[in-house]
Scaffold this motif. Structure first.
Motif, short mmCIF file in Angstrom:
data_model
loop_
_atom_site.label_atom_id
_atom_site.label_comp_id
_atom_site.label_asym_id
_atom_site.label_seq_id
_atom_site.Cartn_x
_atom_site.Cartn_y
_atom_site.Cartn_z
N SER A 141 0.80 -1.22 0.00
CA SER A 141 0.00 0.00 0.00
C SER A 141 0.83 1.28 0.00
N TRP A 142 2.06 1.26 0.51
CA TRP A 142 2.81 2.51 0.67
C TRP A 142 3.18 3.15 -0.67
N LEU A 143 3.15 2.37 -1.74
CA LEU A 143 3.47 2.92 -3.05
C LEU A 143 2.23 3.41 -3.80
N HIS A 144 1.06 3.28 -3.18
CA HIS A 144 -0.17 3.76 -3.82
C HIS A 144 -0.10 5.27 -3.97
N GLU A 145 -0.64 5.76 -5.07
CA GLU A 145 -0.55 7.19 -5.38
C GLU A 145 -1.07 8.08 -4.26
N SER A 146 -2.14 7.64 -3.57
CA SER A 146 -2.76 8.49 -2.55
C SER A 146 -2.02 8.48 -1.22
N LEU A 147 -1.00 7.65 -1.09
CA LEU A 147 -0.32 7.52 0.20
C LEU A 147 1.05 8.21 0.23
#
Length: 331
Positions: A141-147
Motif C-alpha cells: 500500500s505505501w506505493l499507492h498514489e494516494s499515500l
C-alpha cells in the motif's frame, strides 16, 4: 391527517397503514436502523481482523492499536476514531498515525496522515477495516498514489540505504523505469527517454541532496548534472524528493521540450539543453527574446530566484545558445 392506503404494499403482501407522516417516519427509522445494522456488521469485521492478526495487531493500555507492518510499526488511536464515529459531524479524515521503525517503538516517532479511498455508503467501520489492513500490508500500500504522506514519513525514517523499504522499492522501480539499486555503491540507475539513462548517488554525508548524472546513447561514461542538487538547483518541486525526482527525470529529456520554468527546474533545463542540441534549439526563441531576463524567472513558490541562481542561468543560457549554433553576437 387522513390515513393512506399503501396499494403497492398490499399488492406485494407488505400492507402498511397509517398517515403520510407516520409512513415517512417509519421509512426514516428503517433507513437509520439499516445503517446502524451495517455499522454493527462492519464493527464486528474490524474486531475479527484484529483477532485474526493478533500476532501483528495488539491493543496497548492507552487504547492504541499497535500494528506491525512489513515496513514499520504503526500506533493508531482507536478511541479518537470511535469518537469521530459517535459524532460524524466532527469527522472528515483519520488522525495522523504514529510511525515507528521496524526495529521497535521509539519515544519520538514520526507521523503520517494516511487516507483510505472510500466508496459511497460505506460504513465507517468498513473504512476503518480497510485502513488497518492497509497498514498491515504496507509493503504493497505505501506505493499507492494516494499515500504520499506515508511514503515521505517512511523515507524520513529509513532514507535510501538498505532497509525494510528496499525490496518493494526495487520491484516497483524495476517494473516502472527499469531501475536498479546498487546498495554497495549507493546509486540508483534508471531509464529516461530518447535513450538517456540517469544515475542518482545517495548516502553522501556532506551533501544536502543527491548527486545526479546522466548518460546519453552510445556513451560509456557518465556526465555530471548536479554535484548536490539541493545546493545547485532552484528548489523546484519536480526535484523536491526522491519519488518526484525519479518520475520527472524518467520522462526527460523528452518532457523538457516545451517545458516552462514553472514546469521544471530552470537550471536543470539549461544544463541538459547545453548538452542536447535539439532541446537547445527549442529554447532559442525564448532566450533571444528582447524582454527575456533570468532575473525575472520565478520559482514554483511564486518567488523570484535569487541573484546567484540568476547568474548561473545567465552563464548556462550562453552555453545553450552556443550548443544551438546561435552566434554569440545574438546571445
Amino acid at each position: 391527517m387522513d390515513e393512506v392506503f399503501d396499494g403497492l404494499g398490499a399488492l406485494f403482501g407488505d400492507f402498511r397503514e397509517g398517515t403520510v407522516q407516520e409512513l415517512r417516519r417509519d421509512d426514516m427509522l428503517d433507513s437509520m436502523l439499516k445503517i446502524a445494522n451495517a455499522a454493527e456488521v462492519a464493527a464486528r469485521l474490524v474486531n475479527e481482523i484484529v483477532e485474526e492478526h493478533e500476532d501483528k495487531m495488539q491493543l496497548d493500555d492507552e487504547g492504541h492499536l499497535i500494528i506491525v507492518g512489513q515496513l514499520a510499526i504503526y500506533r493508531v488511536d482507536v478511541n479518537s476514531f470511535m469518537g469521530k464515529f459517535v459524532n460524524p459531524f466532527s469527522y472528515n479524515s483519520f488522525d495522523v498515525v504514529e510511525v515507528h521503525p521496524k526495529s521497535g517503538l521509539v519515544k519520538e516517532p514520526k507521523s503520517a496522515c494516511v487516507q483510505v479511498l472510500h466508496q459511497e455508503n460505506m460504513p465507517a467501520y468498513d473504512l476503518f477495516a480497510g485502513y488497518l489492513l492497509g497498514l498491515l500490508n504496507d509493503e504493497v500500500s505505501w506505493l499507492h498514489e494516494s499515500l504520499s504522506p506515508l511514503r515521505r514519513t517512511l523515507f524520513q525514517i529509513y532514507g535510501l540505504a538498505r532497509s525494510p523499504l528496499s525490496h518493494s522499492l526495487e520491484q516497483h522501480y524495476a517494473n516502472t523505469v527499469s531501475g536498479e539499486f546498487d546498495f554497495k555503491n549507493e546509486t540508483f540507475t534508471f531509464e529516461g527517454t530518447n535513450g538517456w539513462s540517469w544515475r542518482i548517488h545517495f548516502g553522501l554525508p556532506l551533501h544536502k541532496g543527491y548527486r545526479i548524472e546522466y548518460q546519453k546513447p552510445r556513451q560509456s561514461w557518465w556526465n555530471l548534472l548536479f554535484e548536490d542538487h539541493e545546493k545547485e538547483g532552484t528548489g523546484h518541486y519536480a526535484l523536491c524528493n526522491f519519488f518526484e525526482m525519479v518520475e520527472h527525470l524518467s520522462e526527460a529529456p523528452a518532457a523538457l521540450k516545451g517545458a516552462s520554468d514553472w514546469q521544471t527546474d530552470p537550471i536543470l533545463l539549461r544544463k541538459v539543453a547545453a548538452d542536447y542540441p535539439s532541446l537547445a534549439k527549442s529554447l532559442v526563441d525564448k532566450l533571444t527574446c528582447s524582454n527575456y531576463s533570468p532575473d525575472d524567472i520565478y520559482t514554483d513558490y511564486e518567488e523570484p530566484i535569487n541573484g546567484e541562481q540568476a547568474d548561473v542561468i545567465k552563464d548556462l543560457d550562453v552555453q545553450v545558445l552556443r550548443t544551438a549554433g546561435v552566434p554569440l553576437a545574438h546571445a
